[in-house]
Design a protein around this motif. Structure first.
Motif, PDB file in Angstrom:
ATOM      1  N   LEU A 147       3.234   6.928 -10.818  1.00  0.00           N
ATOM      2  CA  LEU A 147       2.195   7.357  -9.996  1.00  0.00           C
ATOM      3  C   LEU A 147       1.691   9.178 -10.702  1.00  0.00           C
ATOM      4  N   ARG A 148       0.317   9.351 -11.472  1.00  0.00           N
ATOM      5  CA  ARG A 148      -0.306  10.027 -12.147  1.00  0.00           C
ATOM      6  C   ARG A 148      -1.057  10.875 -11.474  1.00  0.00           C
ATOM      7  N   ALA A 149      -1.346  10.618 -10.917  1.00  0.00           N
ATOM      8  CA  ALA A 149      -2.248  11.571  -9.911  1.00  0.00           C
ATOM      9  C   ALA A 149      -1.777  12.127  -8.452  1.00  0.00           C
ATOM     10  N   ALA A 150      -1.820  12.940  -7.600  1.00  0.00           N
ATOM     11  CA  ALA A 150      -1.561  13.322  -6.544  1.00  0.00           C
ATOM     12  C   ALA A 150      -2.626  12.410  -5.519  1.00  0.00           C
ATOM     13  N   ALA A 151      -1.407  11.797  -4.304  1.00  0.00           N
ATOM     14  CA  ALA A 151      -1.633  10.970  -3.762  1.00  0.00           C
ATOM     15  C   ALA A 151      -1.730  11.455  -2.135  1.00  0.00           C
ATOM     16  N   ALA A 152      -3.423  11.319  -1.126  1.00  0.00           N
ATOM     17  CA  ALA A 152      -3.170  11.007   0.280  1.00  0.00           C
ATOM     18  C   ALA A 152      -3.429   9.017   1.051  1.00  0.00           C
ATOM     19  N   LEU A 153      -2.277   9.456   1.834  1.00  0.00           N
ATOM     20  CA  LEU A 153      -2.588   8.371   2.730  1.00  0.00           C
ATOM     21  C   LEU A 153      -3.269   8.677   3.882  1.00  0.00           C
ATOM     22  N   GLY A 154      -4.904   8.017   4.380  1.00  0.00           N
ATOM     23  CA  GLY A 154      -5.785   7.892   5.285  1.00  0.00           C
ATOM     24  C   GLY A 154      -5.024   7.173   6.768  1.00  0.00           C
ATOM     25  N   GLN A 155      -5.884   6.747   7.296  1.00  0.00           N
ATOM     26  CA  GLN A 155      -5.324   6.080   8.274  1.00  0.00           C
ATOM     27  C   GLN A 155      -4.196   4.637   8.418  1.00  0.00           C
ATOM     28  N   VAL A 156      -2.771   4.807   8.887  1.00  0.00           N
ATOM     29  CA  VAL A 156      -2.226   3.646   8.504  1.00  0.00           C
ATOM     30  C   VAL A 156      -1.797   3.381   9.909  1.00  0.00           C
ATOM     31  N   LEU A 192       0.696  -1.683  -0.053  1.00  0.00           N
ATOM     32  CA  LEU A 192      -0.087  -0.102  -0.086  1.00  0.00           C
ATOM     33  C   LEU A 192       0.871   1.300  -0.203  1.00  0.00           C
ATOM     34  N   LEU A 193       1.415   1.287   0.837  1.00  0.00           N
ATOM     35  CA  LEU A 193       2.955   2.943   0.679  1.00  0.00           C
ATOM     36  C   LEU A 193       3.071   2.433  -0.348  1.00  0.00           C
ATOM     37  N   ALA A 194       4.062   1.193  -0.724  1.00  0.00           N
ATOM     38  CA  ALA A 194       5.091   1.594  -1.581  1.00  0.00           C
ATOM     39  C   ALA A 194       3.715   1.903  -2.830  1.00  0.00           C
ATOM     40  N   LEU A 195       2.690   1.647  -3.460  1.00  0.00           N
ATOM     41  CA  LEU A 195       1.353   2.411  -4.028  1.00  0.00           C
ATOM     42  C   LEU A 195       1.956   4.376  -4.058  1.00  0.00           C
ATOM     43  N   ALA A 196       1.698   4.498  -2.920  1.00  0.00           N
ATOM     44  CA  ALA A 196       1.649   5.351  -2.420  1.00  0.00           C
ATOM     45  C   ALA A 196       2.986   6.305  -2.890  1.00  0.00           C
ATOM     46  N   ASN A 197       4.327   5.578  -2.696  1.00  0.00           N
ATOM     47  CA  ASN A 197       5.618   6.262  -3.341  1.00  0.00           C
ATOM     48  C   ASN A 197       6.084   7.056  -2.225  1.00  0.00           C
ATOM     49  N   ARG A 198       5.405   5.935  -0.982  1.00  0.00           N
ATOM     50  CA  ARG A 198       5.617   6.014   0.696  1.00  0.00           C
ATOM     51  C   ARG A 198       6.750   5.320   1.011  1.00  0.00           C
ATOM     52  N   PHE A 199       7.160   4.151   0.131  1.00  0.00           N
ATOM     53  CA  PHE A 199       8.144   3.133   0.830  1.00  0.00           C
ATOM     54  C   PHE A 199       9.228   2.439  -0.713  1.00  0.00           C
ATOM     55  N   PRO A 200      10.061   2.355  -0.220  1.00  0.00           N
ATOM     56  CA  PRO A 200      11.388   1.941  -1.207  1.00  0.00           C
ATOM     57  C   PRO A 200      10.812   0.337  -1.587  1.00  0.00           C
ATOM     58  N   THR A 201      10.572   0.046  -2.813  1.00  0.00           N
ATOM     59  CA  THR A 201      10.827  -1.410  -3.711  1.00  0.00           C
ATOM     60  C   THR A 201      12.285  -1.717  -4.514  1.00  0.00           C
ATOM     61  N   GLY A 245      11.127  -3.373 -10.886  1.00  0.00           N
ATOM     62  CA  GLY A 245       9.760  -3.603 -11.103  1.00  0.00           C
ATOM     63  C   GLY A 245       9.555  -2.006 -11.125  1.00  0.00           C
ATOM     64  N   GLN A 246       8.685  -1.830 -11.788  1.00  0.00           N
ATOM     65  CA  GLN A 246       8.743   0.288 -11.817  1.00  0.00           C
ATOM     66  C   GLN A 246       6.430   0.841 -11.214  1.00  0.00           C
ATOM     67  N   LEU A 247       6.744   1.817 -10.877  1.00  0.00           N
ATOM     68  CA  LEU A 247       5.909   2.597 -10.326  1.00  0.00           C
ATOM     69  C   LEU A 247       5.442   3.135 -11.169  1.00  0.00           C
TER      70      LEU A 247
END
Length: 302
Positions: free
Chosen positions: A67-76, A51-60, A63-65
């Motif tokens: 993200l073409r829109a602004a992302a915001a985290l809810g509760q984590v 989940l955090l990787a998809l938000a570009n908040r966690f290293p991988t 592969g490739q990611l």
């Protein structure tokens, strides 16, 4: 607003490996605007890391990611969660301040929201800022009060309350409002403007430490909407929630996707009625591939 059907985040062959082995691997996943995706798996399956990787908040690791829109985290939990000492109203006010929004003098009664989700972000900011700050000396203008008391340009500070304006006989009149009611109105305006409706169980005076699991999730969703993201991500959406709470959460998330916001959540299981695209993760050592390319690991609830 991003058009429905436009890809907001795409992963191709995404993987994360640590010294203990693979956390997840070979993830192929595309999320379109207005879609709800649920990453399902047992604790330890790597769902939070993904989940955090998809938000570009966690290293991988591979592969490739994109993200073409602004992302915001809810509760984590442990990463992005309510401050135990701040109230709901203070959380909203603080988030707006961090976004650089101006605290306007006009109270939330000056707000004229249209259909759910159509309230401009600037007006949301002014409403929450005024509601949270009115009891701390905010200055509010009062014009021509009824009964001849006061006159044009008379001013009053909001230390003991602030005035909302109404109309009597064609004139704007002041109506004294308590700071508590002002905060409630401001928070309600933000929630309704975010597209979550008027039936959200959040008390503006409740502190973070006193919120139930479902209330923490809802507050996370509310705060996430304030930046106007195209993608919202929330973790463990069903943790500590009973059947009624889970149904409410899925319903609220559905209201966000109806606005065209893409939402990705993690969960242990997904409600049968939830219109979500489900990706199931197995144990990390199996390196399960998830995504549309792996039909056996992906299902769609409709």
């Amino acid at each position: 607003m991003i058009g429905v059907g436009v890809v907001v985040v795409e992963a191709r062959g995404l993987g994360l490996r640590t010294s203990r082995g693979w956390v997840f691997r070979g993830v192929d996943l595309a999320v379109n605007a207005g879609e709800l995706h649920a990453i399902v798996g047992a604790p330890g399956s790597g769902r939070t890391s993904l989940l955090l990787a998809l938000a570009n908040r966690f290293p991988t690791s591979e592969g490739q990611l994109e993200l073409r829109a602004a992302a915001a985290l809810g509760q984590v939990a442990g990463v992005h969660e309510p401050d135990p000492e701040l109230t709901v109203a203070e959380h909203i006010s603080e988030r707006l301040s961090l976004l650089g929004r101006r605290v306007d003098r006009a109270g939330p009664t000056a707000l004229r929201p249209g259909a759910a989700g159509e309230l401009p972000a600037a007006e949301l900011a002014d409403a929450a800022g005024a509601g949270a700050g009115a009891g701390a000396g905010a200055e509010v203008e009062v014009e021509g009060q009824a009964g001849g008391r006061g006159g044009p340009d008379r001013r009053s500070t909001g230390r003991r309350g602030f005035f909302g304006c109404g109309a009597v006989g064609g004139r704007r009149v002041g109506r004294r409002r308590s700071p508590r009611q002002g905060r409630r109105d401001a928070v309600a305006a933000v929630i309704e403007g975010a597209g979550l409706g008027t039936d959200v169980p959040l008390d503006p005076a409740s502190r973070g430490r006193d919120l139930t699991p479902v209330q923490r999730q809802i507050l996370g969703l509310v705060l996430a909407t304030l930046a106007g993201p195209g993608l919202i991500l929330a973790d463990d959406i069903d943790a500590g929630a009973d059947g009624a709470d889970r149904a409410l959460l899925w319903d609220l998330i559905g209201r966000l996707t109806d606005r065209g916001i893409a939402v990705v959540v993690t969960a242990r299981e997904v409600e049968a009625h939830s219109p979500s695209i489900v990706h199931r993760l197995g144990p990390p050592e199996t390196a399960v591939v998830v995504g549309a390319a792996a039909d056996q690991d992906t299902e769609v609830n409709r």
